[in-house]
Write a protein that holds these residues in place. Structure first.
Motif, PDB file in Angstrom:
ATOM      1  N   SER A   1      -0.652  67.111 -34.040  1.00 25.90           N
ATOM      2  CA  SER A   1       0.777  67.066 -34.305  1.00 25.90           C
ATOM      3  C   SER A   1       1.257  68.416 -34.826  1.00 25.90           C
ATOM      4  O   SER A   1       0.463  69.323 -35.067  1.00 25.90           O
ATOM      5  N   PHE A   2       2.541  68.520 -34.998  1.00 25.47           N
ATOM      6  CA  PHE A   2       3.135  69.738 -35.539  1.00 25.47           C
ATOM      7  C   PHE A   2       3.218  69.561 -37.054  1.00 25.47           C
ATOM      8  O   PHE A   2       4.102  68.881 -37.544  1.00 25.47           O
ATOM      9  N   HIS A   3       2.261  70.106 -37.780  1.00 21.93           N
ATOM     10  CA  HIS A   3       2.212  69.995 -39.243  1.00 21.93           C
ATOM     11  C   HIS A   3       2.321  68.542 -39.714  1.00 21.93           C
ATOM     12  O   HIS A   3       3.023  68.245 -40.678  1.00 21.93           O
ATOM     13  N   GLY A   4       1.655  67.646 -39.021  1.00 18.75           N
ATOM     14  CA  GLY A   4       1.683  66.241 -39.408  1.00 18.75           C
ATOM     15  C   GLY A   4       2.919  65.493 -38.952  1.00 18.75           C
ATOM     16  O   GLY A   4       3.066  64.307 -39.232  1.00 18.75           O
ATOM     17  N   GLN A   5       3.813  66.145 -38.262  1.00 18.74           N
ATOM     18  CA  GLN A   5       5.031  65.503 -37.767  1.00 18.74           C
ATOM     19  C   GLN A   5       4.895  65.217 -36.286  1.00 18.74           C
ATOM     20  O   GLN A   5       4.561  66.102 -35.505  1.00 18.74           O
TER      21      GLN A   5
ATOM     22  N   PRO B   1       0.009  74.509 -26.903  1.00 16.17           N
ATOM     23  CA  PRO B   1       0.556  73.214 -27.323  1.00 16.17           C
ATOM     24  C   PRO B   1       1.988  73.025 -26.825  1.00 16.17           C
ATOM     25  O   PRO B   1       2.760  73.985 -26.730  1.00 16.17           O
ATOM     26  N   VAL B   2       2.315  71.771 -26.542  1.00 12.84           N
ATOM     27  CA  VAL B   2       3.609  71.432 -25.947  1.00 12.84           C
ATOM     28  C   VAL B   2       4.431  70.571 -26.897  1.00 12.84           C
ATOM     29  O   VAL B   2       3.916  69.644 -27.521  1.00 12.84           O
ATOM     30  N   LEU B   3       5.715  70.887 -26.984  1.00 13.23           N
ATOM     31  CA  LEU B   3       6.708  70.034 -27.635  1.00 13.23           C
ATOM     32  C   LEU B   3       7.546  69.438 -26.511  1.00 13.23           C
ATOM     33  O   LEU B   3       7.879  70.136 -25.559  1.00 13.23           O
ATOM     34  N   ALA B   4       7.861  68.153 -26.620  1.00 14.12           N
ATOM     35  CA  ALA B   4       8.669  67.494 -25.589  1.00 14.12           C
ATOM     36  C   ALA B   4      10.074  67.283 -26.134  1.00 14.12           C
ATOM     37  O   ALA B   4      10.248  66.812 -27.256  1.00 14.12           O
ATOM     38  N   GLY B   5      11.081  67.632 -25.359  1.00 13.83           N
ATOM     39  CA  GLY B   5      12.468  67.462 -25.799  1.00 13.83           C
ATOM     40  C   GLY B   5      13.366  67.145 -24.629  1.00 13.83           C
ATOM     41  O   GLY B   5      13.014  67.346 -23.476  1.00 13.83           O
TER      42      GLY B   5
ATOM     43  N   ALA C   1       1.744  65.810 -26.041  1.00 12.81           N
ATOM     44  CA  ALA C   1       2.731  66.613 -26.766  1.00 12.81           C
ATOM     45  C   ALA C   1       2.357  66.646 -28.246  1.00 12.81           C
ATOM     46  O   ALA C   1       1.939  65.629 -28.814  1.00 12.81           O
ATOM     47  N   SER C   2       2.495  67.796 -28.864  1.00 15.38           N
ATOM     48  CA  SER C   2       2.233  67.929 -30.300  1.00 15.38           C
ATOM     49  C   SER C   2       3.308  67.233 -31.115  1.00 15.38           C
ATOM     50  O   SER C   2       3.042  66.738 -32.203  1.00 15.38           O
ATOM     51  N   ALA C   3       4.521  67.218 -30.602  1.00 17.42           N
ATOM     52  CA  ALA C   3       5.652  66.558 -31.257  1.00 17.42           C
ATOM     53  C   ALA C   3       6.784  66.431 -30.244  1.00 17.42           C
ATOM     54  O   ALA C   3       6.752  67.048 -29.182  1.00 17.42           O
ATOM     55  N   VAL C   4       7.769  65.638 -30.629  1.00 19.01           N
ATOM     56  CA  VAL C   4       8.975  65.458 -29.828  1.00 19.01           C
ATOM     57  C   VAL C   4      10.141  66.029 -30.627  1.00 19.01           C
ATOM     58  O   VAL C   4      10.277  65.747 -31.822  1.00 19.01           O
TER      59      VAL C   4
END
Length: 184
Positions: free
Chosen positions: A2-6, A148-152, A169-172
Motif C-alpha cells: 500500500s501507499f504508506h499503509g493507505q 508501483p501503480v495508483l489507480a484513479g 494497485a498500491s492505492a486508489v
C-alpha cells in the motif's frame, strides 16, 4: 503493497473535502483543482494537522506546469509529492526528493506503448493510471514497468476499489468521499 499503509488516497477538490481530509485518519492526500492563491492557506492547515499533500501540478491554476513551478512549490509549501503528465515536472520532483507520480491516461494501445517507453526512461516513483477501473491494465503496467501503480478515475464503488487493489494497485486515488471510509 500500500501507499504508506493507505489503500485510499483522498483526492481533495474543494474546501469541504479538505476539511473532511484534515479530520480523517489518513496521513496522505492529493490536491486537485485549485489555484495558486489558495495554496498558502491550504498548506498551512495541512501542516497544522500533520497531514501530507501530493499536489497535482497540472490542475493548479495560476502556475505554469513546468520544473520552475516544482521548485516554487517545494520551496514555499513542501508538498509530499507532485503528480503530473509532464516528464520535465516528474524529473524535477525526483531531483527535489519528493514523490514523483506520472499520471497516465489509458486511451489506446499506441498511447500505452509510448507511455511504457517514457516511464522506463523517467522512472517515476509511482504511476497513476486513469481510468483505474481496468484491473488487467493495472497488472500489465505494473509488470511491464516494475513501478508501483495508483489507480484513479471512474472508480465509483467499493468493489471497484477492491478490484484495483487486488490487481496490484498500491492505492486508489478518489475524490468520492463515500469511498474514503473503505478499510482494506
Amino acid at each position: 503493497m500500500s501507499f504508506h499503509g493507505q489503500s485510499v488516497l483522498p483526492a481533495v477538490r474543494d474546501m469541504k473535502q479538505l476539511e473532511k481530509f484534515l479530520v480523517s485518519n489518513y496521513e496522505y492526500g492529493v490536491l486537485l483543482d485549485n489555484q495558486v492563491g489558495m495554496l498558502k492557506g491550504i498548506m498551512r492547515e495541512v501542516h497544522k494537522h500533520e497531514k501530507k499533500l501530493i499536489i497535482h501540478l497540472d490542475l493548479i491554476h495560476g502556475l505554469k506546469h513546468d520544473e520552475y513551478a516544482v521548485d516554487f512549490l517545494c520551496q514555499e509549501f513542501k508538498p509530499a509529492g507532485i503528480i503530473s503528465t509532464r516528464t520535465n515536472v516528474i524529473l524535477k520532483a525526483k531531483q527535489r526528493g519528493i514523490y514523483a507520480i506520472q499520471r497516465v491516461f489509458l486511451l489506446d494501445s499506441t498511447a500505452l506503448k509510448k507511455s511504457y517507453e517514457l516511464m522506463k526512461k523517467v522512472k517515476p516513483d509511482y504511476i497513476e493510471l486513469l481510468p483505474g477501473i481496468v484491473p488487467t491494465l493495472i497488472q500489465e503496467v505494473k509488470a511491464e514497468t516494475g513501478i508501483p501503480v495508483l489507480a484513479g478515475g471512474l472508480i465509483r464503488t467499493e468493489e471497484e476499489v477492491r478490484n484495483a487493489l487486488e490487481a496490484g494497485a498500491s492505492a486508489v486515488t478518489t475524490s468520492n468521499r463515500e469511498l474514503w471510509s473503505i478499510s482494506t
